[in-house]
Write an enzyme that holds these catalytic residues in place. Structure first.
Site, mmCIF file in Angstrom:
data_model
loop_
_atom_site.group_PDB
_atom_site.id
_atom_site.type_symbol
_atom_site.label_atom_id
_atom_site.label_comp_id
_atom_site.label_asym_id
_atom_site.label_seq_id
_atom_site.Cartn_x
_atom_site.Cartn_y
_atom_site.Cartn_z
ATOM 1 N N GLU A 259 0.830 -1.204 0.000
ATOM 2 C CA GLU A 259 0.000 0.000 0.000
ATOM 3 C C GLU A 259 0.862 1.251 0.000
ATOM 4 O OE1 GLU A 259 -3.158 -1.888 3.175
ATOM 5 O OE2 GLU A 259 -1.591 -0.543 3.861
ATOM 6 N N PRO A 260 1.587 1.511 -1.063
ATOM 7 C CA PRO A 260 2.476 2.669 -1.069
ATOM 8 C C PRO A 260 1.718 3.984 -1.209
ATOM 9 C CG PRO A 260 2.487 1.623 -3.218
ATOM 10 C CD PRO A 260 1.608 0.764 -2.339
ATOM 11 N N GLY A 261 2.094 4.953 -0.394
ATOM 12 C CA GLY A 261 1.569 6.302 -0.548
ATOM 13 C C GLY A 261 2.723 7.185 -0.993
ATOM 14 N N ARG A 298 3.941 19.504 7.185
ATOM 15 C CA ARG A 298 4.878 18.453 7.611
ATOM 16 C C ARG A 298 6.112 18.946 8.366
ATOM 17 N NH1 ARG A 298 7.328 15.329 4.370
ATOM 18 N NH2 ARG A 298 6.863 13.361 5.361
ATOM 19 N N TYR A 302 6.041 17.071 11.958
ATOM 20 C CA TYR A 302 7.033 16.081 12.360
ATOM 21 C C TYR A 302 8.441 16.344 11.843
ATOM 22 C CZ TYR A 302 4.051 13.682 8.803
ATOM 23 O OH TYR A 302 3.245 13.366 7.749
ATOM 24 N N CYS A 328 0.355 33.524 11.810
ATOM 25 C CA CYS A 328 0.674 34.093 13.109
ATOM 26 C C CYS A 328 0.907 32.990 14.135
ATOM 27 C CB CYS A 328 -0.417 35.066 13.525
ATOM 28 S SG CYS A 328 -0.392 36.478 12.424
HETATM 29 C C1 LIG Z 1 -0.721 5.775 5.496
HETATM 30 C C2 LIG Z 1 -0.831 4.361 5.205
HETATM 31 C C3 LIG Z 1 -0.091 3.800 4.148
HETATM 32 C C4 LIG Z 1 0.884 4.582 3.297
HETATM 33 O O1 LIG Z 1 2.092 4.848 3.954
HETATM 34 P P1 LIG Z 1 3.296 5.550 3.158
HETATM 35 O O2 LIG Z 1 4.367 5.698 4.156
HETATM 36 O O3 LIG Z 1 2.802 6.867 2.642
HETATM 37 O O4 LIG Z 1 3.668 4.673 2.031
HETATM 38 C C5 LIG Z 1 -0.283 2.454 3.896
HETATM 39 N N1 LIG Z 1 -1.138 1.704 4.629
HETATM 40 C C6 LIG Z 1 -1.857 2.222 5.653
HETATM 41 C C7 LIG Z 1 -2.790 1.354 6.411
HETATM 42 C C8 LIG Z 1 -1.718 3.556 5.978
HETATM 43 O O5 LIG Z 1 -2.426 4.051 7.008
#
Ligand SMILES: *Cc1c(COP(=O)(O)O)cnc(C)c1O
Length: 404
Positions: A259-261, A298, A302, A328
Site C-alpha cells: 500500500e504505497p503512498g 509536515r 514532524y 501568526c
Molecule cells: C498511510 C498508510 C499507508 C501509506 O504509507 P506511506 O508511508 O505513505 O507509504 C499504507 N497503509 C496504511 C494502512 C496507511 O495508514
C-alpha cells in the site's frame, strides 16, 4: 519536469500552487512493480490519504493500481474516481462499526484492526470475508511519530492476541481472507522489515482460507541528497523468495499486496510560492513566503525536511536564509538553508511535496487552500482551483442577534 516549466506555471496562476508530475508517479509505480516481477499475483493499493485529488486517483487507477482507504469519504472518492469496489481496501482505525458496515455494503474489502469490532462485525455479517490487521510489534521506522507497528501503537491486533482472534473467527464462523500489517512510514532497515514479514507469515499459517497477504507500506524516499532510501530492488528479491516459498507450503495461490503512498507520489510533487518579504534581523535573514503551515504542515508537524530552491534565480550566489511563512504562529520551513540569493517576488519551490502536503492543508488564519496542477504530456492541467472567500463562509450560519 524542468524548473522552467515550474516557473511558467507559477507565473500563470495567482497564489501558491501544487504541481504533480504524472510521469514520475508512473515511473515509481513501474519501479515497485518490477522489483516484484517474480511474484505471480501482485497488487499495489495506493494509499489515498497521501494525495487524494480525484484526478490523481483516476490517473493511478489507470496505471492498474488498487486503492487503500482509511475513511468512508476516501472510499467514496475512490469509487468516484473509477476504482472497482473489489480493488479498494478499507483500513480504518478507531472508526465506528457503522462506518465499517457502510463501506462493506459498497462492496469494498474490509480490514479490521480491533477484536471487539471484529466480533461484532463477524456476528452480524458472517458471510463477508474480512482481512485482519496484525501488529507484529516491530519498530521499522526511525521516528516514533510515524512508526505504528511497535508495542504502544494504537494500530492493529497484537500478535499476542491471535488465540483470541481465532476464537472469535470460530465462534462467528466468519471467513478471514487476508492478513495485513503496516509498520509505519520510513523503513530504514530492510532486515527489520523482513523480520516483521516472518511474523506475518507465521500468523498467516493459522488461517486456512487466505487470498492475500498485505505488507502495508513505509517505503522511504530520499528528501535530500545522501538520504537513506528503502532499497526496493533488494527488498523485492528477498521478499519474493520468502513469499513464493510460503505459498508453496501454504499450498494455495496468494496475492502479495503493498500500500504505497509516499513512494508513489512524494517526489512527483512541487510546491511553489512567492517570496513576500526579505527581512534582516540581528541573527538571520528571513525569507517570508506567501504561505504557511496551513498549506504545508509536515515540517512543523514532524520535522520533515523539504529541499527549497529559488526558481527565479537558480544560479545566483548562495546565501543563508531561514524560510518562514505568513501565519501568526511559528512556521519555519527551513533554518539556515543555503539558497541562491533571494529577492522579494522570487518564486521558491519545495520538493517532495506530493505526499501528505495538500492533503493536510487547512484554512488556518482564514487562508485559502491552493490550486493543484497535474503536469502530463508536457502540459499543465488544472485539477483543483484555488479556494475562494466564498468557500470559507459557505457552511457558516450567520446568526441575526436582533431576533434571537
Ligand atoms: C498511510 C498508510 C499507508 C501509506 O504509507 P506511506 O508511508 O505513505 O507509504 C499504507 N497503509 C496504511 C494502512 C496507511 O495508514
Amino acid at each position: 519536469m524542468k524548473n522552467s516549466d515550474l516557473l511558467k506555471i507559477a507565473a500563470d496562476y495567482s497564489g501558491p500552487i501544487y504541481v504533480y508530475d504524472a510521469e514520475k508517479i508512473a515511473y515509481q509505480y513501474q519501479r515497485l512493480f518490477s522489483a516484484f516481477k517474480n511474484i505471480k499475483s501482485l497488487r499495489l493499493n495506493y494509499a489515498a490519504k497521501a494525495l487524494s485529488n480525484i484526478s490523481i486517483l483516476k490517473y493511478i487507477n489507470s496505471l492498474g493500481a488498487g486503492l487503500d482507504t482509511v475513511s468512508i469519504q476516501e472510499v467514496l472518492l475512490g469509487i468516484k474516481s473509477g476504482f472497482e469496489p473489489e480493488k479498494i481496501i478499507f483500513t480504518p482505525n478507531g472508526v465506528s462499526i457503522n462506518e465499517i458496515e457502510e463501506a462493506s455494503n459498497l462492496g469494498v474489502q474490509i480490514n479490521i484492526d480491533n477484536l471487539s469490532i471484529l466480533e461484532q462485525f463477524g456476528s452480524k455479517n458472517p458471510d463477508v470475508p474480512v482481512c485482519v490487521r496484525i501488529n507484529p510489534h516491530v519498530m521499522a521506522g526511525g521516528n516514533s511519530k510515524i512508526s505504528v507497528g511497535h508495542i504502544d501503537s494504537k494500530f492493529g491486533i497484537s500478535i499476542h492476541q491471535i488465540p483470541h482472534l481465532i476464537r472469535i473467527v470460530e465462534n462467528t464462523k466468519m471467513n478471514i481472507n487476508g492478513i495485513h500489517m503496516h509498520t509505519g512510514s520510513d523503513i530504514l532497515d530492510i532486515d527489520v522489515f523482513l523480520y516483521a514479514t516472518e511474523i506475518l507469515f507465521e500468523t498467516a499459517k493459522k488461517f486456512k482460507n487466505l487470498n492475500f497477504i498485505d505488507f502495508g507500506s513505509g517505503f522511504k524516499v530520499p528528501y535530500k541528497t545522501g538520504d537513506i532510501e528503502t532499497n526496493i530492488e533488494e527488498l523485492g528479491e528477498k521478499l519474493t523468495l520468502k513469499f513464493n516459498s510460503f505459498c508453496k507450503d501454504y499450498n494455495r495461490k496468494l496475492t502479495l499486496v503493498f500500500e504505497p503512498g509516499k513512494f508513489l507520489v512524494s517526489e512527483a510533487g512541487y510546491f511553489i510560492t512567492k517570496v513576500n518579504a526579505v527581512k534582516q534581523t540581528t541573527s538571520t535573514v528571513f525569507a517570508q513566503i506567501e504561505s504557511g503551515f496551513n498549506h504545508l504542515l509536515r515540517p512543523m508537524l514532524y520535522g520533515s525536511y523539504h529541499e527549497i530552491l529559488n526558481l527565479s534565480n537558480p544560479n545566483g550566489k548562495k546565501r543563508f536564509y531561514s524560510i518562514v511563512g505568513y501565519i501568526c504562529e511559528t512556521d519555519t520551513f527551513g533554518s539556515n538553508r543555503k539558497i541562491s540569493e533571494i529577492t522579494e517576488d522570487d518564486y521558491l519551490v519545495f520538493k517532495n511535496a506530493g505526499a501528505y502536503c495538500h492533503s493536510m492543508a487547512s484554512n488556518y488564519n482564514s487562508r485559502l487552500r491552493p490550486a493543484e496542477i497535474l503536469w502530463i504530456n508536457d502540459k499543465a492541467e488544472l485539477i483543483r482551483k484555488e479556494e475562494t472567500f466564498n468557500d470559507l463562509i459557505n457552511n457558516q450560519i450567520i446568526l441575526d442577534f436582533k431576533t434571537i
